[in-house]
Design an enzyme around this catalytic site. Structure first.
Site, PDB file in Angstrom:
ATOM      1  N   ASP A 206       0.853  -1.181   0.000  1.00  0.00           N
ATOM      2  CA  ASP A 206       0.000   0.000   0.000  1.00  0.00           C
ATOM      3  C   ASP A 206       0.894   1.238   0.000  1.00  0.00           C
ATOM      4  OD1 ASP A 206      -1.789  -2.062   0.503  1.00  0.00           O
ATOM      5  OD2 ASP A 206      -3.037  -0.862   1.844  1.00  0.00           O
TER       6      ASP A 206
ATOM      7  N   LYS B 249      -6.886   3.312  -3.382  1.00  0.00           N
ATOM      8  CA  LYS B 249      -7.314   3.278  -1.981  1.00  0.00           C
ATOM      9  C   LYS B 249      -7.540   4.703  -1.504  1.00  0.00           C
ATOM     10  CE  LYS B 249      -5.263   1.992   2.503  1.00  0.00           C
ATOM     11  NZ  LYS B 249      -4.187   1.251   3.176  1.00  0.00           N
TER      12      LYS B 249
ATOM     13  N   LYS C  15     -10.171   0.202  -2.607  1.00  0.00           N
ATOM     14  CA  LYS C  15     -10.113  -0.073  -1.172  1.00  0.00           C
ATOM     15  C   LYS C  15     -10.484   1.185  -0.413  1.00  0.00           C
ATOM     16  CE  LYS C  15      -6.931  -1.283   2.579  1.00  0.00           C
ATOM     17  NZ  LYS C  15      -5.637  -1.868   2.953  1.00  0.00           N
TER      18      LYS C  15
END
Lengths: 333, 284
Positions: free
Chosen positions: A170, A233, A269
């Site tokens: 991430d 995300k 996400k």
């Protein structure tokens, strides 16, 4: 069905941008910053009032018993169980991993979560504690959460996480660069990190709370997808404004439009501030109504959360027992 | 003809220190004792009850962390708030119970005096219900009363103010948080007292008041696993069945013996405390 902001690519990308896609029907190779700007500039603006109204409208959907049970299990399987604290220790990771693999020790029918999400130095511990459980290890990297470090430091951060066995990385984008218009720099960084990831999946954190406008969220989503993100995300969870329903709507639209025009599927996400099962189910409704049911799988949609899992488990048990459950029925994290 | 329009009030739930309409959006009509329209009242749902329990759990820790002296001051302030709205309370009690204004005023006066009485109890609970125990060794041994936690109250159906005060203030005085279901047919005096708690420096969520259908709410209250005790003062014939539901999560249950019976005061105060035993060496 009212479709306030669900503008398919035909309208989301103006005439100029359509040129880039019409020629290829695949992800266009971005050769220069000028070309990137041209593509992003061709995205139409987001109707902010419409996006908020539609997200609010979808939140009023009532999900009844059988569907709710299915939604709770689905949401559990989509959780990236996260601990990103300065006080994290291997012991804490051990209990997190045990919980991730078997969220409710009393009920084996509860699915495992999708992944655990930790800092790079704890990836090796997480790998060891998870063993062969069907749970991925995600690691934040690239000077999380601010993203303020030189590219070489960021790449070293990623390399360390991947070497330790991270299945997913991430990364955070450099919001300062994005907001001051250095789009090429943001793009190049994502490309570089993507190649440093090797086979690990790359999630690109836009930190939407710092991007100020929905237009920026849409542009940043496209930028990240063009640069090769496997997931986009919302947030780090470290700034006050995190995932919100309208932001989720805008990002899901971007992912849908990108898939429609390039054939490449990118997941979404949501992270930060999602604490209740009710919120999670509302987001699932938004996913279904925006990107479609094909996105209702952990391969394409995730929740980054810590306390959410306990509320999902509590509501699941409540549905089965018919009585409200004590919060301390499940371990804290 | 009046030169002003009526400012009509909808009586709302008191949950987490806020006045909310029911999550369900429902409301019902309450009549006075003569059967005439008296007020529109929010009809709480099981989800409102769940929210109230969550708020109560969070507030109880703050309430118990305060000093007993401070808790007494806060409850005394509630009496002050009630005192300044005595006339309004009396009007509601008279309408609800069908008694004459003088009797209603007297009932409200007794209720407010009871609040003051409970305020005095906060720093005496430990002395009266705790103690130092003789043990065969060089130790001090203390029994200390501690609150159960979150107490659910099914308030008396008939005694709309006095009965409510006793059922709610006793657990508050011993350090518990309360989720109370007001009288179904006579809820307004209880709701007014709930409103007053929000101006009495009580932590938000410590005293939640729900109005609505007793059958619907009482069962959810008794089965809720995060409620530590229930006072079934107003449950009537359903009390037995509700006590069985409460047993599922091993709650303390207080059954009604009739309001105002001798010995009821101590019984109420003792109902929702537990005893913590502490050993300590005698200094060498």
């Amino acid at each position: 069905m009212d479709q306030v902001t669900t503008t398919p690519l035909r309208s989301a990308v103006g005439a100029e941008g359509a040129v880039w896609f019409a020629a290829t029907n695949a992800v266009p190779r971005v050769e220069s910053e000028i070309q990137l700007r041209s593509i992003l500039a061709s995205l139409s603006g987001v109707d902010a009032v419409g996006a908020e109204a539609r997200a609010a409208k979808l939140a009023t959907r009532s999900i009844k018993r059988a569907s709710k049970l299915a939604a709770l299990d689905l949401a559990i399987s989509m959780v990236d169980l996260t601990t990103l604290e300065g006080a994290d220790t291997p012991g804490r990771i051990a209990s997190l991993c045990a919980k991730a693999a078997r969220p409710d020790p009393n009920d084996h029918a509860v699915p495992a979560v999708a992944a655990v999400c930790v800092y790079p130095d704890l990836v090796a511990s997480a790998k060891r504690f998870l063993g062969d459980a069907p749970v991925a290890v995600a690691s934040v990297a690239t000077a999380f959460p601010s993203g303020r470090a030189s590219l070489s430091v960021k790449l070293a951060d990623v390399a360390e996480a991947v070497a330790a066995g991270a299945d997913e990385v991430d990364m955070v984008i450099d919001r300062g660069a994005f907001l001051s218009g250095r789009l090429g720099q943001v793009f190049d960084e994502i490309v570089a990190v993507k190649s440093a990831c090797g086979s690990a999946h790359l999630k690109v954190i836009l930190e939407t709370g710092e991007l100020v406008t929905y237009d920026n969220v849409r542009r940043a989503s496209w930028l990240a997808m063009l640069a090769g993100a496997d997931f986009i995300k919302t947030s780090t969870g470290k700034v006050p404004v995190a995932a919100t329903p309208p932001v989720a709507l805008v990002m899901l639209e971007a992912a849908r439009d990108f898939a429609e025009s390039t054939g490449e599927v990118v997941g979404v996400k949501l992270a930060g501030g999602i604490r209740s099962a009710k919120d999670a189910i509302r987001y699932l409704v938004i996913v279904n109504e925006t990107a479609g049911s094909a996105w209702l799988t952990p391969e394409r949609f995730r929740f980054g959360a810590s306390s959410l899992l306990n509320d999902l488990l509590m509501q699941r048990l409540k549905q089965r027992r018919g009585a409200y459950v004590r919060p301390d029925e499940f371990s804290g994290d | 003809m009046s030169d002003r329009l009526d400012v009509r009030k909808t009586y709302k739930l008191v949950v987490n220190g806020a006045f909310t309409r029911s999550e369900s959006g429902r409301s019902y009509e309450v009549t006075n004792a003569a059967g005439e329209f008296w007020a529109n009242v929010a009809q709480g749902s099981r989800k409102d009850l769940r929210d109230a329990v969550r708020a109560a759990r969070a507030a109880q820790a703050k309430w118990w962390a305060a000093t007993a002296y401070n808790r007494g001051q806060v409850i005394y302030r509630l009496a002050e708030m009630a005192e300044s709205r005595r006339a309004e309370l009396a009007e509601h009690v008279a309408a609800a119970e069908g008694i004459d204004p003088a009797a209603a005023a007297a009932s409200v006066g007794r209720g407010i005096d009871r609040i003051v009485w409970y305020a005095g109890w906060t720093d005496k609970v430990t002395q009266v219900f705790g103690g130092a125990n003789p043990v065969a060794g060089p130790f001090f041994n203390f029994s200390l009363p501690v609150p159960c936690g979150v107490v659910g109250v099914v308030a008396p159906e008939d005694s709309s103010f006095e009965g409510f005060v006793d059922a709610v203030l006793a657990p508050l005085a011993t350090g518990n948080a309360v989720v109370a279901i007001a009288s179904e047919t006579r809820p307004t005096p209880a709701i007014l007292l709930g409103e007053m708690t929000t101006t009495a420096d009580v932590p938000a969520g410590l005293c939640n008041v729900l109005s609505g259908r007793r059958d619907e709410l009482a069962a959810a209250l008794c089965t809720h696993e995060d409620v530590d005790g229930v006072d079934l003062a107003g449950a009537g014939d359903a009390a037995g069945a509700l006590a069985v539901l409460a047993a599922g999560s091993i709650k303390r249950v207080l059954r009604a013996r009739g309001h105002g019976r001798a010995g009821d005061d101590a019984r109420r105060l003792r109902a929702f405390i537990e005893t913590s035993t502490v050993w300590h060496t005698i200094g060498q």
